[in-house]
Write a protein that holds these residues in place. Sequence first.
Motif, mmCIF file in Angstrom:
data_model
loop_
_atom_site.group_PDB
_atom_site.id
_atom_site.type_symbol
_atom_site.label_atom_id
_atom_site.label_comp_id
_atom_site.label_asym_id
_atom_site.label_seq_id
_atom_site.Cartn_x
_atom_site.Cartn_y
_atom_site.Cartn_z
ATOM 1 N N ALA B 582 0.821 -1.085 -0.039
ATOM 2 C CA ALA B 582 0.012 -0.057 0.063
ATOM 3 C C ALA B 582 0.844 1.236 0.014
ATOM 4 O O ALA B 582 0.545 2.118 -0.783
ATOM 5 C CB ALA B 582 -0.893 0.022 1.259
ATOM 6 N N GLN B 583 2.125 1.179 0.800
ATOM 7 C CA GLN B 583 2.794 2.294 0.680
ATOM 8 C C GLN B 583 3.381 2.654 -0.517
ATOM 9 O O GLN B 583 3.543 4.009 -0.839
ATOM 10 C CB GLN B 583 3.789 2.178 2.004
ATOM 11 C CG GLN B 583 3.451 2.551 3.315
ATOM 12 C CD GLN B 583 4.426 2.163 4.336
ATOM 13 O OE1 GLN B 583 5.413 1.353 4.051
ATOM 14 N NE2 GLN B 583 4.031 2.544 5.724
ATOM 15 N N GLY B 584 4.093 1.447 -1.026
ATOM 16 C CA GLY B 584 4.486 1.553 -2.789
ATOM 17 C C GLY B 584 3.381 2.225 -3.405
ATOM 18 O O GLY B 584 3.919 3.335 -4.019
ATOM 19 N N LEU B 585 2.226 1.809 -3.325
ATOM 20 C CA LEU B 585 1.380 2.336 -4.234
ATOM 21 C C LEU B 585 1.208 3.766 -4.079
ATOM 22 O O LEU B 585 0.840 4.869 -4.928
ATOM 23 C CB LEU B 585 -0.093 1.492 -4.120
ATOM 24 C CG LEU B 585 0.038 0.192 -4.990
ATOM 25 C CD1 LEU B 585 -1.203 -0.690 -4.561
ATOM 26 C CD2 LEU B 585 0.237 0.346 -6.397
ATOM 27 N N GLY B 586 0.927 4.078 -2.767
ATOM 28 C CA GLY B 586 0.992 5.492 -2.436
ATOM 29 C C GLY B 586 1.727 6.457 -3.038
ATOM 30 O O GLY B 586 1.560 7.389 -3.258
ATOM 31 N N ILE B 587 3.253 5.862 -2.953
ATOM 32 C CA ILE B 587 4.162 6.887 -3.354
ATOM 33 C C ILE B 587 4.045 7.018 -4.983
ATOM 34 O O ILE B 587 4.204 8.181 -5.475
ATOM 35 C CB ILE B 587 5.740 6.040 -2.978
ATOM 36 C CG1 ILE B 587 6.022 6.193 -1.683
ATOM 37 C CG2 ILE B 587 6.566 6.806 -3.841
ATOM 38 C CD1 ILE B 587 6.952 5.397 -1.128
ATOM 39 N N VAL B 588 3.603 5.865 -5.674
ATOM 40 C CA VAL B 588 3.543 6.175 -6.924
ATOM 41 C C VAL B 588 2.351 6.907 -7.166
ATOM 42 O O VAL B 588 2.258 7.855 -8.273
ATOM 43 C CB VAL B 588 3.144 4.535 -7.648
ATOM 44 C CG1 VAL B 588 2.882 4.693 -9.054
ATOM 45 C CG2 VAL B 588 4.587 3.784 -7.349
ATOM 46 N N SER B 589 1.450 6.820 -6.453
ATOM 47 C CA SER B 589 0.086 7.568 -6.784
ATOM 48 C C SER B 589 0.439 9.085 -6.376
ATOM 49 O O SER B 589 -0.113 10.092 -7.390
ATOM 50 C CB SER B 589 -1.231 7.190 -5.989
ATOM 51 O OG SER B 589 -1.126 5.783 -5.981
ATOM 52 N N ARG B 590 1.082 9.205 -5.205
ATOM 53 C CA ARG B 590 1.737 10.774 -5.264
ATOM 54 C C ARG B 590 2.355 11.369 -6.357
ATOM 55 O O ARG B 590 2.140 12.553 -6.909
ATOM 56 C CB ARG B 590 2.207 10.812 -3.696
ATOM 57 C CG ARG B 590 1.292 11.229 -2.798
ATOM 58 C CD ARG B 590 1.923 11.519 -1.387
ATOM 59 N NE ARG B 590 2.909 10.481 -0.955
ATOM 60 C CZ ARG B 590 2.228 9.548 -0.123
ATOM 61 N NH1 ARG B 590 0.959 9.620 -0.067
ATOM 62 N NH2 ARG B 590 2.903 8.465 0.347
ATOM 63 N N GLY B 591 3.206 10.532 -7.141
ATOM 64 C CA GLY B 591 3.802 10.903 -8.232
ATOM 65 C C GLY B 591 2.996 11.379 -9.507
ATOM 66 O O GLY B 591 3.084 12.388 -9.967
ATOM 67 N N TRP B 592 2.038 10.503 -9.472
ATOM 68 C CA TRP B 592 0.805 10.709 -10.643
ATOM 69 C C TRP B 592 0.272 12.053 -10.305
ATOM 70 O O TRP B 592 0.145 12.937 -11.153
ATOM 71 C CB TRP B 592 0.031 9.842 -10.841
ATOM 72 C CG TRP B 592 0.423 8.424 -11.233
ATOM 73 C CD1 TRP B 592 0.725 7.167 -10.815
ATOM 74 C CD2 TRP B 592 1.069 8.159 -12.897
ATOM 75 N NE1 TRP B 592 1.269 6.142 -11.734
ATOM 76 C CE2 TRP B 592 1.385 6.863 -12.952
ATOM 77 C CE3 TRP B 592 0.919 9.162 -13.906
ATOM 78 C CZ2 TRP B 592 2.146 6.321 -14.318
ATOM 79 C CZ3 TRP B 592 1.360 8.511 -15.105
ATOM 80 C CH2 TRP B 592 1.792 7.137 -15.134
#
Lengths: 102, 624
Positions: B582-592
């Motif tokens: 979830a944290q990894g996805l969060g980082i990616v999403s914040r990038g997007w």
Amino acid sequence: MVPLEHVLVLASLLFLVGAACVVARRNLLMIIIGVEVMLNAAGLALVGGSLYWRNLDGQALVVFILAVAAAEVSVGLALVVLAHRRRRSLNPDDFKMLGGSR
Amino acid sequence: MKGLVLIMLLAPLAGAALNALAGSRLGRNGVRASACAAVLIALAAAAGALILSHGRIQDFTLWSWIKVGSFQAAMDVHYDSLAGLMAMMVTFVGSVIHLYSASFMREDQGLVRYYVYLNLFTFFMLVVTLADNLAFLYLGWEGMGFCSYALIGFWYGDNEKASAGRKAFLYTRIGDIAFGVVLALCFVWFDDLTITGINAQAAGLSHGAALALGLLLFWAAAGKSAQLPLSVWLPDAMAGPSPVSALIHAATMVTAGVYLLMRLFPVLQASPEVMWLLAAVGALTALWAALAALAQRDIKRVLAYSTLSQVGYMFLAVGASDIVAGMFHLLSHAFFKSLLFLAAGCVIQALDEEHDIFRMGGLQRKMPQVGMLFFIGALCLSAFPLLGGFFSKDRILLAAFLEPGLSYKLFWAAGFLAALLTPLYTFRAYFVAFGPRKAGSEVKPSRGTPRFMTAVLWPLALLALMDGLLNLPMGPGKHWLARFFSNVPGARIELPASGGMELAMALVSAVGVLAALGLAVWLYRGRAAESAEKGWRQALAQALYLDRLQLSLLVRPYRAVSNFLWREVDDGGLDLGFTTLAQGLGIVSRGWAAWSGGRLTVYLFSVLLALAAVVVLLTFAWFA
């Protein structure tokens, strides 16, 4: 006679200069000027092509582009003036109301 | 007849519903009156039904409940002598306890809740008593368990009491699982869940099937009746109010297990191994609990262990295939044990929640009525010759002795030994709490006992004294109870013993009991303290460490495994994996998200990039 390659290289360089102006400058006016430069670069390439193939279609298109550019500049400059009145700023990053309230 | 049974069942249910819905508007007196009236109506209906039935079996359906294909589970009643007398006992003891509670709970804030559960319990117990269909019976069985849980933890503000309730609930649930399996097996094998139907087909069962059914029934009954190895919940269940202990954990619910065995006796009889096991467990529990009762300091725990011991006798009776003796003992036990509990309740209340008998003393002089009642109960529990408990216990021991095989002689010996211990522990409690002491070591009750509370106990005391008359071994009313039970499958009217042998057995146990009583007088009269709990005394006080054994053998390993699964597997493995993902996805999403943050320059740059990409692609396509 100027060879087609020269015209095309010049047009490409002009286009890149315009694009760089659009992307790099942090001023709405400079962005509009950049867009104008890019439009004229395209027009130059069309004129060059028209001359090379002895065909008037390209020059007709350039007339269209001139008309569109005139309309675009008039509307764009009006918007810039309005934007400046509202925000007292011409920095494009100050106008992000479409991104939601953050 | 059907109407009477309906009234008997519905009156307590209606009382519970009324108090649950409108209890706060009725006022304290209204609650007490309606709850007591409900049970008294049930008592009247039970008496009427017993008289009207004339010892005939009556079967009828109250309501067709579940109907699926060929299977049906109806709310139907199998009213034979066993059910009739049991219903009579339940409603009678229930009425006395409801009346007693009206006075006992006079200052308690939770009066409405108390009476709702008590009424509801009476209803469920009557369902168990009367039901013919095992599914219907199971409804009552589980309902009783719930009410027991709610009433043990009645003072739930005290964490210890609340957890005693949970413990009782879990332990009885372990037994109830077996009952559930019995239901399933009966459905598969008989396609019929009625007691009458199952009993009729029991003789045709194969050996293995009978063994399986018998063992499961034993396990279910052991859970409810707190027999070994599921006994440890009952002493802790004493955390509830004393009338609750008297009704649920002495007179009715803990004997429901034995009652179920008696109802389904033909099934047990089909397998000699099960009978042997029942007798063995009964005898062992009787002896074990009697030993444990010898060293308890809490007056209610003494009584709780004695309940275990007496219910052990009932198991022994069923195992020795004499259900008449078992039911006889069940009845007399219900009377004297509820009497003892209620008298103990008076004492505990008068001394401000003091449970330790060694901090009492000299109460016979301070509270003569209560002392007298406790004395009567103690005499009956000790099987004093010619009193209530004597005849029933005697018949059980005789039945065990008469069964063939050396092992039954051993069970008899264990039962006899427990019978000798009974007067010791009973009168230890009586003499230490009520007996005279040296001046200064006696206590003074801090408040009086309402006269009503002792007055309602006298009928119980009278019945406890006299109920031996139900089944005298000789004389005019000889074997009245046994004859009354002649319509119950498997009941034997007379044991195959000569008159001389019967007399000899009675004499031996009478002499034994009197001797033990003498010993109790010599040991405990005037006793003000006991040496510290060390060695054997500590072992007995801890009930031979059964609780601790189960804790370390079952509970601790289970908890360790659960802890491992929780900490390492769930928290450390699964959760960690998901959290990281979830944290990894969060980082990616914040990038997007930053990319589409509404900044014009970023957009323009992206457009240019995309354009460049298109040009590059086109170039490649051109040259490729």
